[in-house]
Structure formats: structure tokens, C-alpha cells
Design an enzyme around this catalytic site. Structure first.
Site, PDB file in Angstrom:
ATOM      1  N   SER A 119       3.416   5.315   1.874  1.00 49.68           N
ATOM      2  CA  SER A 119       3.762   4.301   0.878  1.00 49.68           C
ATOM      3  C   SER A 119       4.707   3.297   1.511  1.00 49.68           C
ATOM      4  CB  SER A 119       4.444   4.957  -0.325  1.00 49.68           C
ATOM      5  OG  SER A 119       5.028   3.996  -1.179  1.00 49.68           O
TER       6      SER A 119
ATOM      7  N   TYR B 126      10.596  10.640  -4.390  1.00 44.46           N
ATOM      8  CA  TYR B 126       9.347  10.020  -3.938  1.00 44.46           C
ATOM      9  C   TYR B 126       9.552   9.304  -2.611  1.00 44.46           C
ATOM     10  CZ  TYR B 126       5.176   7.079  -3.917  1.00 44.46           C
ATOM     11  OH  TYR B 126       4.004   6.466  -3.563  1.00 44.46           O
TER      12      TYR B 126
END
Length: 250
Positions: free
Chosen positions: A138, A151
Site C-alpha cells: 500500500s 494497517y
């Protein structure tokens, strides 16, 4: 037919980026295993792709289930050439507000799964003489995101693990790279739309994160996965490929 004769195992492939990648890989000649916890949805995806696809139910944090999924892949299609580690999870929270069990779950699903899936897949890929692994990271691996501590940590770990794995397995002709998507439209955001007071404003805010002023689509990540899985990227390994509409260029 850039993947003609290849066999690919994709995790988190019942929807979103995983499903789009499975569809594209089949179109390019591969046989694919659609692996997901949601076995019913995985079966629907595989069924739509025909006899070149197989659905397998797997929880990517359980080693035995991963080992079984790799075994099912080899049994069904005769080997394994490509692994796409796509399964992922996102939960809001800072280090203060994140519950310990939520932290552990995100690290397990987003990071430990890459270790486990690769652990069982690499010996089979090595038998083919060469292969490729694509890890979905990501843009959170490059820059902080407020209220997403676990995350961000997990995706940063995926990027670092990608580099280490690439060095460890270069002599086996296994290329290992990572994709860092920006905001990609998915069922995750569809669910959030039902919870926010201003859906239109929410969507516009997501679009505004990218200089090209829109969200990405799953097929746009799938095309990068295809590139990294194919011989077109034969000199690329240990790299993180950002596909984010210019978000991290700011």
C-alpha cells in the site's frame, strides 16, 4: 497470452483486486486458484472463469490451510509458478485506541500471511525452475495515514519483507516484487458509504487524494500484477511499484 502454461495462486481473490487479477490472468493463459475465506464467493468467481480456475477456501493466517491450498493447486494443475499475496484487512485506530486483538489480527492477515503463503509456495515454485511472487502492499508503506497505525505498520512490513525475500530467492530465479496501490474502489468503500453522513463528500474526498482526481479501479492493479508475474518484468525483483494516481508524488 503472457501467462500461457503458468499456474497462479491468488489469495483474497473472491472480490476486488484479487478477483480482477484472477480474471486477467486467465485471459492471459494462466490457470488460477481463487483462494479466499469466503468460499462461496470464491466459487462464483472461479465458476465465471471456467475450467482454468479452481476455488479453494483458506484462512491465510492458518498454516495448515495454506499448505493444503498449495497442495490443492499442485494436484489440480500440476505445479505452481506464481503467487499473489493479496489478502488484506483494514481497521481504524491509533496506537492508543487500537485494541491489542485488532492489532494482532491486522498484522496476521496483512503481514504474517505473506510469510506463511510464501513459505509453502516457494518450494513448489522452485521446482519449476523460475517463478514470481507479487505482494500487495500500500502507499501506506511509504507515508503515514492518520488513525491507521496497525494497517500502516503491516503494509510497511510487507514492503520490507518483499525486499528481503527477493534477495533470499534470487538464486532460485524467483522474482519477488510488491505493488503499493493508492485508493482503489472496493467493497470496503461501498460499506463505508452506508455509514458516513455525507456519502458524496466522502467519495469526493477519496478522489481528491490523487492528483488525477479519481479513485483507482481493481483492474488497474491487476494489470501491474500481470506485468510483474510475466516475463516482461524479468529484470525486476525486490522493487515496490506504486500505482496511486500520483498520491505519493506530492
Amino acid at each position: 497470452m503472457r501467462l500461457e502454461g503458468k499456474v497462479a495462486l491468488l489469495t483474497g481473490a473472491a472480490s476486488g483486486i484479487g478477483a480482477a487479477t484472477a480474471e486477467l490472468f486467465v485471459k492471459e493463459g494462466a490457470k488460477v486458484v481463487v483462494a479466499d475465506r469466503n468460499i462461496e464467493q470464491a466459487r462464483r468467481v472461479a465458476s465465471a472463469l471456467g475450467d482454468r480456475a479452481l476455488a479453494v477456501g483458506v484462512d491465510v493466517v492458518i498454516a495448515q490451510q495454506i499448505s493444503d491450498a498449495v497442495g490443492a493447486t499442485v494436484e489440480a494443475f500440476g505445479g505452481l509458478d506464481i503467487l499473489v499475496n493479496n489478502a488484506g484487512l483494514g481497521i481504524r485506530g491509533s496506537v492508543v485506541s487500537t485494541l491489542e486483538e485488532d492489532w494482532d489480527r491486522i498484522i496476521d492477515v496483512n503481514l504474517k500471511s505473506v510469510y506463511l503463503c510464501s513459505k509453502y509456495a516457494i518450494p513448489e515454485i522452485a521446482k519449476r525452475g523460475k517463478g514470481a511472487i507479487v505482494n500487495i502492499s500500500s502507499t501506506a508503506a511509504m507515508c503515514g495515514i492518520p488513525d491507521r497505525a496497525a494497517y500502516v505498520a503491516s503494509k510497511g512490513g510487507v514492503a520490507a519483507l518483499t525486499r528481503s525475500m527477493a534477495l533470499d530467492h534470487a538464486d532460485q530465479n524467483i522474482r519477488i516484487n510488491s505493488i503499493a496501490p493508492g485508493v482503489i474502489w472496493s467493497s470496503y468503500y461501498e460499506k463505508m458509504l452506508k455509514e458516513v453522513p455525507d456519502p458524496e463528500g466522502f467519495v469526493n474526498g477519496l478522489k481528491a487524494r490523487a492528483p488525477i482526481n479519481r479513485m483507482g479501479q481493481p483492474h488497474e492493479i491487476a494489470t501491474m500484477a500481470l506485468f510483474l508475474a510475466s516475463e516482461e518484468s524479468s529484470f525486476a525483483t525486490g522493487a515496490i511499484f506504486t500505482v496511486d494516481g500520483g498520491y505519493t508524488a506530492r
